[in-house]
Design a protein around this motif. Structure first.
Motif, short mmCIF file in Angstrom:
data_model
loop_
_atom_site.label_atom_id
_atom_site.label_comp_id
_atom_site.label_asym_id
_atom_site.label_seq_id
_atom_site.Cartn_x
_atom_site.Cartn_y
_atom_site.Cartn_z
N PHE A 30 0.82 -1.20 0.00
CA PHE A 30 0.00 0.00 0.00
C PHE A 30 0.86 1.26 0.00
O PHE A 30 0.46 2.30 -0.50
N GLY A 31 2.07 1.18 0.54
CA GLY A 31 2.99 2.30 0.48
C GLY A 31 3.49 2.58 -0.92
O GLY A 31 3.91 3.70 -1.23
N LEU A 32 3.42 1.57 -1.79
CA LEU A 32 3.83 1.76 -3.18
C LEU A 32 2.86 2.65 -3.95
O LEU A 32 3.19 3.14 -5.03
N LEU A 33 1.68 2.88 -3.42
CA LEU A 33 0.73 3.77 -4.09
C LEU A 33 1.30 5.18 -4.22
O LEU A 33 0.90 5.93 -5.10
N SER A 38 1.24 0.35 -10.65
CA SER A 38 1.41 -1.03 -11.12
C SER A 38 2.20 -1.85 -10.10
O SER A 38 1.90 -3.03 -9.88
N GLY A 39 3.19 -1.24 -9.45
CA GLY A 39 3.94 -1.94 -8.41
C GLY A 39 3.06 -2.32 -7.24
O GLY A 39 3.22 -3.39 -6.64
N PHE A 40 2.10 -1.46 -6.93
CA PHE A 40 1.15 -1.76 -5.86
C PHE A 40 0.37 -3.03 -6.17
O PHE A 40 0.27 -3.93 -5.33
N PHE A 41 -0.20 -3.13 -7.38
CA PHE A 41 -1.00 -4.29 -7.72
C PHE A 41 -0.16 -5.57 -7.75
O PHE A 41 -0.60 -6.63 -7.28
N ILE A 42 1.03 -5.48 -8.30
CA ILE A 42 1.90 -6.66 -8.36
C ILE A 42 2.28 -7.14 -6.97
O ILE A 42 2.15 -8.32 -6.63
N ILE A 61 9.89 -10.03 4.49
CA ILE A 61 10.70 -10.00 3.27
C ILE A 61 10.01 -9.17 2.18
O ILE A 61 10.66 -8.37 1.51
N THR A 62 8.70 -9.33 2.04
CA THR A 62 8.00 -8.58 0.99
C THR A 62 7.98 -7.09 1.30
O THR A 62 8.01 -6.28 0.39
N HIS A 63 7.95 -6.71 2.58
CA HIS A 63 8.00 -5.29 2.94
C HIS A 63 9.35 -4.70 2.54
O HIS A 63 9.42 -3.56 2.07
N ILE A 64 10.41 -5.46 2.71
CA ILE A 64 11.74 -4.99 2.31
C ILE A 64 11.81 -4.84 0.80
O ILE A 64 12.35 -3.86 0.28
N ILE A 65 11.24 -5.81 0.08
CA ILE A 65 11.20 -5.72 -1.39
C ILE A 65 10.40 -4.49 -1.82
O ILE A 65 10.80 -3.76 -2.73
N ALA A 67 10.05 -1.75 -0.14
CA ALA A 67 10.85 -0.56 0.19
C ALA A 67 11.89 -0.29 -0.90
O ALA A 67 12.05 0.85 -1.35
N VAL A 68 12.56 -1.34 -1.34
CA VAL A 68 13.56 -1.19 -2.40
C VAL A 68 12.88 -0.74 -3.69
O VAL A 68 13.36 0.17 -4.38
N TRP A 69 11.77 -1.37 -4.03
CA TRP A 69 11.03 -1.02 -5.24
C TRP A 69 10.57 0.44 -5.17
O TRP A 69 10.66 1.18 -6.15
N GLY A 70 10.08 0.86 -4.02
CA GLY A 70 9.61 2.23 -3.86
C GLY A 70 10.71 3.25 -4.07
O GLY A 70 10.52 4.26 -4.74
N VAL A 71 11.89 3.00 -3.48
CA VAL A 71 13.01 3.93 -3.64
C VAL A 71 13.46 3.97 -5.10
O VAL A 71 13.74 5.05 -5.64
#
Length: 89
Positions: A30-33, A38-42, A61-65, A67-71
Motif C-alpha cells: 500500500f505504500g507503493l501507491l 502497477s507496483g502496488f497491484f503486483i 521480506i516482501t515489505h523490504i522488497i 521498500a527497495v522497489w519504492g526507492v
C-alpha cells in the motif's frame, strides 16, 4: 510555453525517497501507491500469496522488497521529471 503573450509555468513536485521508504516499510504494498500504481497491484498479489502460505511471516521480506522497489521508483520518476524539464527549456 507562451500563449497570447503570457508565460505559463507548470510545476510538478518531485517525490521524496524518505517518504516512500517510510510508507513501504509501514504499509508494504500500500505504500507503493505513493510511487507506482502497477507496483502496488503486483506486490499486493505477491503479499497475499506469501501471507497465506507463510502465515504472515514472509511479509517481512516482501515489505523490504516493497521498500527497495519504492526507492527505485522514486529515483526513476525524479529522473524522468528532470529530463522532461531539461528538454522543454
Amino acid at each position: 510555453m507562451i500563449e497570447n503573450g503570457n508565460k505559463v509555468v507548470i510545476t510538478i513536485a518531485a517525490k521524496n525517497r524518505g517518504i516512500s521508504l517510510i510508507l513501504t516499510l509501514l504499509f508494504g504494498s500500500f505504500g507503493l501507491l505513493y510511487t507506482t500504481i502497477s507496483g502496488f497491484f503486483i506486490m499486493l498479489a505477491i503479499e497475499v500469496f506469501v501471507a497465506i502460505f507463510t502465515l504472515g511471516f514472509g511479509l517481512i521480506i516482501t515489505h523490504i522488497i516493497c521498500a527497495v522497489w519504492g526507492v527505485m521508483a522514486v529515483d526513476k520518476y525524479n529522473k524522468e521529471l528532470l529530463s522532461k524539464a531539461n528538454t522543454s527549456l
